[in-house]
Design a protein around this motif. Structure first.
Motif, short mmCIF file in Angstrom:
data_model
loop_
_atom_site.label_atom_id
_atom_site.label_comp_id
_atom_site.label_asym_id
_atom_site.label_seq_id
_atom_site.Cartn_x
_atom_site.Cartn_y
_atom_site.Cartn_z
N ASP A 1 40.09 45.00 44.70
CA ASP A 1 40.40 43.72 44.07
C ASP A 1 41.78 43.21 44.49
OD1 ASP A 1 40.21 41.47 42.47
OD2 ASP A 1 40.84 42.51 40.64
N GLY B 1 42.85 39.94 42.85
CA GLY B 1 43.30 40.15 41.48
C GLY B 1 44.70 40.74 41.42
N GLU C 1 39.25 38.35 37.33
CA GLU C 1 38.89 39.64 36.75
C GLU C 1 37.57 39.58 35.99
OE1 GLU C 1 41.26 42.43 37.61
OE2 GLU C 1 41.14 40.64 38.86
N PRO D 1 37.17 45.12 39.01
CA PRO D 1 38.44 44.43 38.76
C PRO D 1 39.63 45.39 38.71
CG PRO D 1 37.22 44.63 36.72
CD PRO D 1 36.30 45.12 37.83
#
Length: 462
Positions: free
Chosen positions: A209, A212, A253, A259
């Protein structure tokens, strides 16, 4: 009997070798606390600017540990551990030649990359070793954490001695021989990584991720810049950037399959959120004292760096001495009682901090440091064990990773508190602002615990 002793000795060798690497994060946290005043003088910067030396380290650690854990699983933990030590050697080499404070910050980021690889890789190696040779991996991991805590206790002392004898450059140089020793020792006593199924690196990064992580980093950095610049005027554009990045992070997320911070997971587990709020508040109190007290004692009171390092010892040394009694209290009286003892003790001990504004004799500094350090042990033991009660059995790993992120967030918050309170200098009046802020944070901790005490009184595990 002989076989058992041989296994114990072998396990001790493995733990000792790995601790050479895992303890470097705690050692550097302690050393930098007593180096802040020196760095401000050398590079002619204010408290808010030198605060970034702390913040960037914890921010990098918070976002990189989950990634390093995945890389250890993909490429082999010993290989990633060795790579982390090599990165630390690079940081120890380039840091001493920093021409300005921002180069110091960059060197600290490189250092955080290396230290972030150490613990996830060590934990992975211990699981594999325990599976192949027998042994209790959680016990061995617990021993590593205890040794790391001990290292945090001596970090300010080591930093004070090095700064007095060599200079600020030594807090970087000292990492080189320790990292080299960790590489040699680990390769000598741990088995080679087993062959792993080939997977493209891009797939590993996609699972980590990265968007993120980027949005999270932008949020934290923009918010830090906004807060630290408040004394000179509110830079509202930074707040807008922080809010926008936070919204983007939340959106990402909620839609990401793997995430960086699982918001749905947290929203569905209120007890776990309470655990994270407690470690954040506890870290805010402890590290505000750790990062603020050395600068006040050196700048205003006039203690030497070496003396200041020794005076800070009670802030962390009691972690080692009182860990077992705290665990016994948890098992005898439950998590709620241990948490209550720790938080009330922390609030009471914090009241000693403002007394240092009028006079700071050695005995009072030691007493005030112990007033924070002693009860914090009970808080740390209780909140750590609460994690394993609140986290679902099949998601303990993810919960533990978020616990480390929350702890880093508390440390970053503490650096902001110190930067804001010392924005006008480190005089007695400025110290009293910080000291009463610490008292307020400890009081807030009491209120938060009181509002959720029923959850805290759930029985501790046997």
């Amino acid at each position: 009997m002989g076989t058992a002793r041989h296994k114990d000795a072998r396990a001790g060798q493995v733990i000792a070798a790995l601790c050479l690497g895992t303890a470097l994060s705690a050692l550097n946290s302690g050393m930098i606390a007593v180096a802040l005043s020196t760095l401000r003088g050398v590079f002619a910067v204010d408290v808010a600017t030198v605060t970034w030396v702390i913040s960037v380290f914890y921010l990098a650690s918070a976002v990189l540990q989950p990634l390093m854990g995945r890389l250890a699983d993909r490429f082999g933990p010993r290989r990633i551990f060795t790579l982390g030590m090599a990165v630390i050697i690079v940081a120890g080499t380039v840091g001493p030649f920093s021409p300005d404070i921002w180069w110091v910050c960059l060197s600290r980021v490189i250092l955080a990359i290396g230290t972030a690889a150490a613990f996830p890789a060590a934990a992975s190696m211990l699981r594999a070793i325990a599976h192949d040779r027998g042994g209790d991996a959680p016990t061995m991991i617990g021993r590593i954490q205890l040794i790391d805590t001990s290292t945090a206790a001596v970090g300010p002392v080591v930093g004070g001695v090095l700064l007095s004898l060599v200079g600020w450059q030594a807090v970087f140089w000292v990492n080189i021989p320790i990292a080299v020793a960790a590489i040699v020792a680990t390769r000598a006593v741990t088995p080679a990584d087993e062959p792993r199924q080939s997977r493209p690196l891009i797939e590993i990064l996609r699972e980590s991720d990265l968007p993120g992580i980027l949005a999270f980093t932008v949020t934290v950095v923009a918010l830090l810049m906004f807060l630290l610049d408040l004394p000179d005027g509110a830079p509202w554009v930074l707040l807008v950037i922080a809010v926008a990045a936070a919204c983007l992070f939340t959106w990402r997320e909620l839609r990401c399959r793997t995430p960086f911070i699982d918001i749905r997971f947290l929203a569905a587990n209120a007890p776990l959120l309470r655990v994270y709020s407690r470690i954040i508040l506890g870290s805010l109190v402890l590290y505000s004292a750790l990062f603020g007290l050395p600068q006040y004692l050196e700048d205003h009171v006039g203690y030497s760096t070496a003396i200041v390092g020794a005076l800070l010892l009670p802030l962390a040394a009691f972690n080692v001495l009182l860990a077992r009694p705290a665990e016994k209290l948890v098992h005898a009286r439950g998590l709620g009682q241990a948490m209550l003892v720790g938080v009330i003790g922390l609030a009471a001990g914090s009241l000693l901090m403002p007394l240092l504004g009028a006079s700071a004799p050695v005995w009072l500094v030691l007493l005030a440091a112990a007033g924070i350090g002693v009860p914090y042990v009970f808080v740390l033991v209780a909140v750590t064990q609460s994690l394993y009660i609140a986290a679902p059995a099949d998601e303990v790993g993810e919960a533990a990773g978020l616990f480390q992120t929350a702890r880093s967030a508390g440390c970053i918050g503490a650096s902001v508190v110190v930067g804001l309170c010392f924005s006008g200098g480190t005089s007695s009046a400025d110290w009293e602002v910080l000291a009463w802020t610490i008292v307020g944070l400890a009081g807030l901790f009491v209120v938060v615990l009181a509002s959720t005490f029923r959850m805290a009184t759930r029985p501790a595990p046997a």
